[in-house]
Design an enzyme around this catalytic site. Structure first.
Site, PDB file in Angstrom:
ATOM      1  N   HIS A  89      57.038   3.948  63.508  1.00 12.12           N
ATOM      2  CA  HIS A  89      55.749   4.584  63.240  1.00 12.12           C
ATOM      3  C   HIS A  89      54.640   3.602  62.802  1.00 12.12           C
ATOM      4  O   HIS A  89      53.597   3.463  63.447  1.00 12.12           O
ATOM      5  CB  HIS A  89      55.905   5.630  62.120  1.00 12.12           C
ATOM      6  CG  HIS A  89      57.005   6.607  62.329  1.00 12.12           C
ATOM      7  ND1 HIS A  89      56.911   7.663  63.196  1.00 12.12           N
ATOM      8  CD2 HIS A  89      58.244   6.692  61.780  1.00 12.12           C
ATOM      9  CE1 HIS A  89      58.027   8.370  63.163  1.00 12.12           C
ATOM     10  NE2 HIS A  89      58.848   7.797  62.305  1.00 12.12           N
TER      11      HIS A  89
HETATM   12  C1  BDR Z   1      56.107   8.189  58.169  1.00 12.12           C
HETATM   13  O1  BDR Z   1      56.891   8.618  57.053  1.00 12.12           O
HETATM   14  C2  BDR Z   1      57.641   7.548  56.547  1.00 12.12           C
HETATM   15  O2  BDR Z   1      58.974   7.946  56.421  1.00 12.12           O
HETATM   16  C3  BDR Z   1      57.448   6.382  57.472  1.00 12.12           C
HETATM   17  O3  BDR Z   1      57.386   5.180  56.738  1.00 12.12           O
HETATM   18  C4  BDR Z   1      56.149   6.677  58.168  1.00 12.12           C
HETATM   19  O4  BDR Z   1      55.046   6.183  57.437  1.00 12.12           O
HETATM   20  C5  BDR Z   1      56.651   8.843  59.432  1.00 12.12           C
HETATM   21  O5  BDR Z   1      56.613  10.231  59.321  1.00 12.12           O
END
Ligand code: BDR
Ligand code: CA
Length: 312
Positions: free
Chosen positions: A241
């Protein structure tokens, strides 16, 4: 001339890769890392941010601890994805570099007041608590922000922490609402795009094959991180992400999206934290966000691997 950025973060393996990508990129001047509670509690995110700086040989980057809980709600964490430390996978150490004494919110306010207006870009990749708090406390800094490139939310891809909401926005929807209504130019990396940035086995092996400590650490982190999503989605790799935000700053041509209206649900228990994106233009609400929907995944991973190769 390099672009000044502040990364607001809750590391998190994918946050760690985003930070490494920024540290490896001379186009970006990282003014500081502001840690926030999210994937794991604040003490761990502030520690993990420093571990990543030390990994990259950059203990000169100031790291600030920020808010320990969302603006109006108890904290929700995600150890089920990231492990107990938030950075499970590689062997971790106690960082030698100190945490800065100032609070992250004060650092954000002071930096935005000190630097020329329109010269500092904010890259939040965790819950938006630090930004929401700073904007509420010091609204004069809002027009001084150059732009925001954030990871959070989802529309067609719906939720990952609830059926309707993505984790970062779900954890602090009131902070997200302040940010999304701020009038600042926002580029949003929702799950719609990050679920196309999959760490397949060949991509993971390319990090390991760099033959550096950063390459090995990255491969070990991501190997742990992606097990959860591969099992959940049955995909060929887990989504990476947060680094999409930094990659966008480096090469926006890798991404495509639409300038649309995005509103945050704060009232409903069922859909709390949903980012309601008017992708089809069915309302007259004014566009406030460039909502990214697609990326050149091969180009993204080529950029990331080439940049990480520059680190020790
Ligand atoms: C987001 O949530 C976190 O778990 C990850 O680091 C990312 O920023 C994805 O949904
Ligand atoms: Ca994150």
């Amino acid at each position: 001339m390099s672009r000044k950025i502040i990364i607001d973060t809750d590391p998190g393996q994918d946050d760690a890769v985003a930070i490494l990508l920024a540290l490896a990129s001379p186009e970006l001047e990282l003014l500081g890392l502001t840690a926030v509670a999210g994937n794991v509690p604040l003490a761990l995110t502030a520690k993990n941010a420093r571990i990543i700086c030390e990994l990259a040989g950059r203990d000169d980057v100031p790291v600030f601890a920020g808010c320990a809980a969302p603006m109006h709600r108890p904290l929700v964490t995600a150890e089920h994805v990231h492990g107990k430390t938030g950075l499970d996978g590689p062997a971790l150490w106690e960082p030698a570099m100190p945490l800065q004494e100032a609070h992250a919110v004060d650092f954000l306010i002071d930096t935005l007041r000190r630097e020329p207006a329109g010269s500092v870009t904010l890259c939040p990749i965790g819950p938006l608590t630090n930004l929401g708090t700073a904007f509420e406390r010091a609204p004069d800094i809002i027009p001084r922000v150059a732009e925001i490139v954030l990871m959070g939310g989802a529309y067609f891809e719906v939720g990952n922490i609830t059926p309707a909401a993505e984790f970062n926005i779900y954890v602090d929807p009131e902070a997200a609402e302040i940010v999304f209504k701020s009038g600042i130019s926002i580029t949003q990396m929702p799950l719609d795009v990050t679920h196309k940035a999959l760490v397949t086995r060949p991509r993971l092996e390319a990090f390991a094959a760099l033959g550096t400590r950063t390459g090995a650490f990255t491969a070990e982190m991501l190997d742990f991180f992606e097990r959860f999503d591969i099992e959940k989605y049955g995909s060929e790799g887990g989504p990476l992400h947060d680094p999409t935000t930094i990659a966008y700053l480096l090469d926006p041509g890798l991404f495509s999206g639409r300038h649309v209206n995005v509103e945050i649900e704060t009232g409903s228990d069922l859909t709390r934290g949903m980012t309601v994106a008017d992708w089809w233009g069915v309302t007259s609400r004014a566009p406030n966000v460039t909502f990214i929907g697609d990326l050149d995944a091969a180009g993204f991973f080529a950029l990331l691997t080439e940049r990480l190769a520059r680190l020790p």
